[in-house]
Scaffold this motif. Structure first.
Motif, PDB file in Angstrom:
ATOM      1  N   TYR A   1       6.385   3.967  -9.561  1.00 55.97           N
ATOM      2  CA  TYR A   1       5.713   2.761  -9.097  1.00 55.97           C
ATOM      3  C   TYR A   1       4.817   2.188 -10.205  1.00 55.97           C
ATOM      4  O   TYR A   1       4.558   2.842 -11.216  1.00 55.97           O
ATOM      5  CB  TYR A   1       4.856   3.073  -7.864  1.00 55.97           C
ATOM      6  CG  TYR A   1       5.597   3.787  -6.760  1.00 55.97           C
ATOM      7  CD1 TYR A   1       6.926   3.471  -6.470  1.00 55.97           C
ATOM      8  CD2 TYR A   1       4.993   4.794  -6.018  1.00 55.97           C
ATOM      9  CE1 TYR A   1       7.614   4.135  -5.465  1.00 55.97           C
ATOM     10  CE2 TYR A   1       5.678   5.463  -5.015  1.00 55.97           C
ATOM     11  CZ  TYR A   1       6.987   5.132  -4.741  1.00 55.97           C
ATOM     12  OH  TYR A   1       7.678   5.780  -3.756  1.00 55.97           O
TER      13      TYR A   1
ATOM     14  N   GLU B   1       0.866  -1.175   0.000  1.00 57.79           N
ATOM     15  CA  GLU B   1       0.000   0.000   0.000  1.00 57.79           C
ATOM     16  C   GLU B   1       0.907   1.230   0.000  1.00 57.79           C
ATOM     17  O   GLU B   1       1.675   1.456   0.936  1.00 57.79           O
ATOM     18  CB  GLU B   1      -0.897   0.030   1.241  1.00 57.79           C
ATOM     19  CG  GLU B   1      -1.758   1.290   1.279  1.00 57.79           C
ATOM     20  CD  GLU B   1      -2.579   1.451   2.557  1.00 57.79           C
ATOM     21  OE1 GLU B   1      -2.997   2.600   2.832  1.00 57.79           O
ATOM     22  OE2 GLU B   1      -2.789   0.449   3.268  1.00 57.79           O
ATOM     23  N   ILE B   2       0.827   2.003  -1.074  1.00 55.37           N
ATOM     24  CA  ILE B   2       1.650   3.213  -1.207  1.00 55.37           C
ATOM     25  C   ILE B   2       0.806   4.311  -1.838  1.00 55.37           C
ATOM     26  O   ILE B   2       0.142   4.099  -2.854  1.00 55.37           O
ATOM     27  CB  ILE B   2       2.897   2.974  -2.076  1.00 55.37           C
ATOM     28  CG1 ILE B   2       3.826   1.927  -1.427  1.00 55.37           C
ATOM     29  CG2 ILE B   2       3.659   4.278  -2.296  1.00 55.37           C
ATOM     30  CD1 ILE B   2       5.070   1.607  -2.243  1.00 55.37           C
ATOM     31  N   HIS B   3       0.851   5.465  -1.207  1.00 56.63           N
ATOM     32  CA  HIS B   3       0.181   6.678  -1.698  1.00 56.63           C
ATOM     33  C   HIS B   3       0.777   7.849  -0.915  1.00 56.63           C
ATOM     34  O   HIS B   3       1.651   7.625  -0.050  1.00 56.63           O
ATOM     35  CB  HIS B   3      -1.343   6.563  -1.512  1.00 56.63           C
ATOM     36  CG  HIS B   3      -1.767   6.055  -0.171  1.00 56.63           C
ATOM     37  ND1 HIS B   3      -1.672   6.823   0.976  1.00 56.63           N
ATOM     38  CD2 HIS B   3      -2.277   4.861   0.213  1.00 56.63           C
ATOM     39  CE1 HIS B   3      -2.113   6.125   2.005  1.00 56.63           C
ATOM     40  NE2 HIS B   3      -2.476   4.921   1.575  1.00 56.63           N
TER      41      HIS B   3
ATOM     42  N   TRP C   1       0.467  10.505  -9.829  1.00 56.46           N
ATOM     43  CA  TRP C   1       1.515  10.656  -8.808  1.00 56.46           C
ATOM     44  C   TRP C   1       2.302   9.355  -8.680  1.00 56.46           C
ATOM     45  O   TRP C   1       3.538   9.354  -8.660  1.00 56.46           O
ATOM     46  CB  TRP C   1       0.872  11.028  -7.465  1.00 56.46           C
ATOM     47  CG  TRP C   1       1.836  11.077  -6.315  1.00 56.46           C
ATOM     48  CD1 TRP C   1       2.578  12.154  -5.908  1.00 56.46           C
ATOM     49  CD2 TRP C   1       2.175  10.005  -5.413  1.00 56.46           C
ATOM     50  NE1 TRP C   1       3.354  11.820  -4.820  1.00 56.46           N
ATOM     51  CE2 TRP C   1       3.132  10.513  -4.499  1.00 56.46           C
ATOM     52  CE3 TRP C   1       1.770   8.675  -5.302  1.00 56.46           C
ATOM     53  CZ2 TRP C   1       3.678   9.720  -3.473  1.00 56.46           C
ATOM     54  CZ3 TRP C   1       2.315   7.886  -4.294  1.00 56.46           C
ATOM     55  CH2 TRP C   1       3.252   8.409  -3.393  1.00 56.46           C
ATOM     56  N   SER C   2       1.576   8.243  -8.607  1.00 54.63           N
ATOM     57  CA  SER C   2       2.218   6.942  -8.450  1.00 54.63           C
ATOM     58  C   SER C   2       3.112   6.611  -9.647  1.00 54.63           C
ATOM     59  O   SER C   2       4.250   6.152  -9.487  1.00 54.63           O
ATOM     60  CB  SER C   2       1.139   5.873  -8.271  1.00 54.63           C
ATOM     61  OG  SER C   2       1.666   4.695  -7.719  1.00 54.63           O
TER      62      SER C   2
ATOM     63  N   GLU D   1       5.326  -2.074  -6.693  1.00 50.49           N
ATOM     64  CA  GLU D   1       3.915  -1.934  -7.050  1.00 50.49           C
ATOM     65  C   GLU D   1       3.177  -1.248  -5.906  1.00 50.49           C
ATOM     66  O   GLU D   1       3.458  -1.505  -4.731  1.00 50.49           O
ATOM     67  CB  GLU D   1       3.276  -3.294  -7.299  1.00 50.49           C
ATOM     68  CG  GLU D   1       3.758  -3.975  -8.556  1.00 50.49           C
ATOM     69  CD  GLU D   1       2.998  -5.259  -8.847  1.00 50.49           C
ATOM     70  OE1 GLU D   1       2.788  -5.549 -10.029  1.00 50.49           O
ATOM     71  OE2 GLU D   1       2.612  -5.967  -7.893  1.00 50.49           O
ATOM     72  N   ALA D   2       2.207  -0.412  -6.264  1.00 44.49           N
ATOM     73  CA  ALA D   2       1.439   0.347  -5.274  1.00 44.49           C
ATOM     74  C   ALA D   2      -0.022  -0.058  -5.315  1.00 44.49           C
ATOM     75  O   ALA D   2      -0.740   0.273  -6.263  1.00 44.49           O
ATOM     76  CB  ALA D   2       1.572   1.843  -5.537  1.00 44.49           C
TER      77      ALA D   2
ATOM     78  N   VAL E   1      -3.251   8.426  -9.362  1.00 46.38           N
ATOM     79  CA  VAL E   1      -2.611   7.410 -10.195  1.00 46.38           C
ATOM     80  C   VAL E   1      -1.388   8.011 -10.897  1.00 46.38           C
ATOM     81  O   VAL E   1      -0.329   7.383 -10.989  1.00 46.38           O
ATOM     82  CB  VAL E   1      -3.601   6.823 -11.217  1.00 46.38           C
ATOM     83  CG1 VAL E   1      -2.885   5.850 -12.158  1.00 46.38           C
ATOM     84  CG2 VAL E   1      -4.745   6.109 -10.509  1.00 46.38           C
TER      85      VAL E   1
ATOM     86  N   PRO F   1       1.154   1.399 -10.252  1.00 45.46           N
ATOM     87  CA  PRO F   1      -0.089   1.488  -9.474  1.00 45.46           C
ATOM     88  C   PRO F   1      -1.101   0.432  -9.913  1.00 45.46           C
ATOM     89  O   PRO F   1      -1.139   0.040 -11.081  1.00 45.46           O
ATOM     90  CB  PRO F   1      -0.595   2.903  -9.767  1.00 45.46           C
ATOM     91  CG  PRO F   1      -0.006   3.247 -11.098  1.00 45.46           C
ATOM     92  CD  PRO F   1       1.306   2.529 -11.184  1.00 45.46           C
TER      93      PRO F   1
ATOM     94  N   PRO G   1      -3.724   2.739  -4.487  1.00 42.16           N
ATOM     95  CA  PRO G   1      -3.187   4.049  -4.868  1.00 42.16           C
ATOM     96  C   PRO G   1      -4.225   5.157  -4.749  1.00 42.16           C
ATOM     97  O   PRO G   1      -3.868   6.340  -4.676  1.00 42.16           O
ATOM     98  CB  PRO G   1      -2.754   3.847  -6.316  1.00 42.16           C
ATOM     99  CG  PRO G   1      -3.675   2.782  -6.823  1.00 42.16           C
ATOM    100  CD  PRO G   1      -3.866   1.846  -5.658  1.00 42.16           C
TER     101      PRO G   1
ATOM    102  N   LYS H   1       6.272   8.642  -9.578  1.00 39.64           N
ATOM    103  CA  LYS H   1       7.197   8.178  -8.550  1.00 39.64           C
ATOM    104  C   LYS H   1       7.934   6.918  -9.000  1.00 39.64           C
ATOM    105  O   LYS H   1       8.849   6.445  -8.329  1.00 39.64           O
ATOM    106  CB  LYS H   1       6.437   7.880  -7.252  1.00 39.64           C
ATOM    107  CG  LYS H   1       5.867   9.114  -6.571  1.00 39.64           C
ATOM    108  CD  LYS H   1       6.933   9.986  -5.915  1.00 39.64           C
ATOM    109  CE  LYS H   1       7.389   9.393  -4.598  1.00 39.64           C
ATOM    110  NZ  LYS H   1       8.304  10.325  -3.874  1.00 39.64           N
TER     111      LYS H   1
END
Length: 283
Positions: free
Chosen positions: A234, A172-174, A228-229, A194-195, A226, A236, A198, A232
């Motif tokens: 990632y 879980e990343i945000h 943003w991810s 992987e996020a 999405v 998402p 998101p 970065k």
């Protein structure tokens, strides 16, 4: 070259993973096939399932019936928390392969979370490596592993002779759960991050900064998250069962957040909205 949902990243396994995935966590089995087909029609080429979700077979049926060549679609499943030992992980992998028999192979298999104690975790990894050696599983990795679990696994890989490479780490990343320490560890070793969640399970959509950026870029708040991810670096995994949102969440490749706006989305909060085995001191 402009990115699209079909754009990919190279993994340490040698295979490619699409930069955007479609998640089916908590998607009821009776609608999974329909929404997965919709996602594939909308341009997604990456489907993220798990044995715990109880919808693997429906995902695989959708992929099989999509009309797309199998090689164009990336499919992920996960060894459940109830099967974190060598023998049980072997059983879980076989069950997931059976659900995916129409596909011929699984692109990525993850250990879903660091349960089972040290011996269970390491035994489950050994089962993954063995499955990968047969070609039935192409790439392997982990999900929700804390730094201590990652280091434990790396030590095992380096000293046991079992081998294997962590191709992907899924978390879980945000902006309100950045996990920069774990991200740094994985990236130093060439793993793709992987996020999941998101969109923060829609629990942060009223944040003023999201409203500001949505208006500025003439996009939805979800699209901003999405994007943003992606920026970065990632992969998402947005999820939805609403057709319009499935499409909307994929339409994030024709705009770019400025460096300043990326910084505006940076927070010092640590507020996961899902479970958090990575920080569970009991594991």
């Amino acid at each position: 070259m402009a990115l699209s949902p079909q754009s990919t990243k190279k993994m340490v396994s040698g295979y490619e993973i699409p930069v955007l995935g479609f998640g089916v966590y908590k998607t009821p089995p009776d609608v999974t096939e329909t929404v997965t087909l919709k996602a594939l029609q909308a341009g997604y080429r990456h489907i993220d399932s798990a044995q715990l979700y109880r919808n693997e077979r429906e995902c695989c049926t959708a992929i099989h019936n999509s009309g797309l060549d199998r090689s164009q679609i990336f499919y992920t499943s996960k060894v459940p928390t109830t099967h974190m030992s060598y023998e049980k992980a072997k059983e879980a992998i076989e069950a997931s392969l059976e659900a995916a028999k129409e596909l011929g192979y699984i692109d990525l298999m993850l250990l879903h979370a660091p349960y089972g104690g040290k011996s269970g975790r390491l035994g489950a990894w050994r089962a993954l490596v063995e499955a990968q050696s047969t070609g039935k599983i192409r790439s392997i990795g982990v999900s929700n592993y804390g730094l201590q679990h990652l280091q434990e696994l790396e030590d095992y890989i380096q000293t046991s002779g079992v081998g294997g490479k962590i191709a992907v780490g899924q978390y879980e990343i945000h902006p309100w759960c950045a996990r920069e320490d774990i991200v740094a560890w994985l990236r130093q070793r060439g793993a793709v991050v992987e996020a999941y969640s998101p969109l923060v399970q829609a629990k942060r959509m009223e944040e003023p900064v999201l409203g500001d950026l949505a208006r500025k870029y003439k996009r939805s708040r979800a699209q901003v998250l999405v994007r943003w991810s992606l920026q970065k670096g990632y992969v998402p995994l947005p999820k939805s069962v609403t057709e319009s949102r499935i499409v909307e969440n994929s339409q994030v490749f024709d705009f770019e957040l400025s460096d300043e706006d990326m910084r505006r989305l940076q927070t010092e909060e640590y507020a996961p909205v899902s479970w958090d085995p990575a920080r569970d001191s009991r594991l």
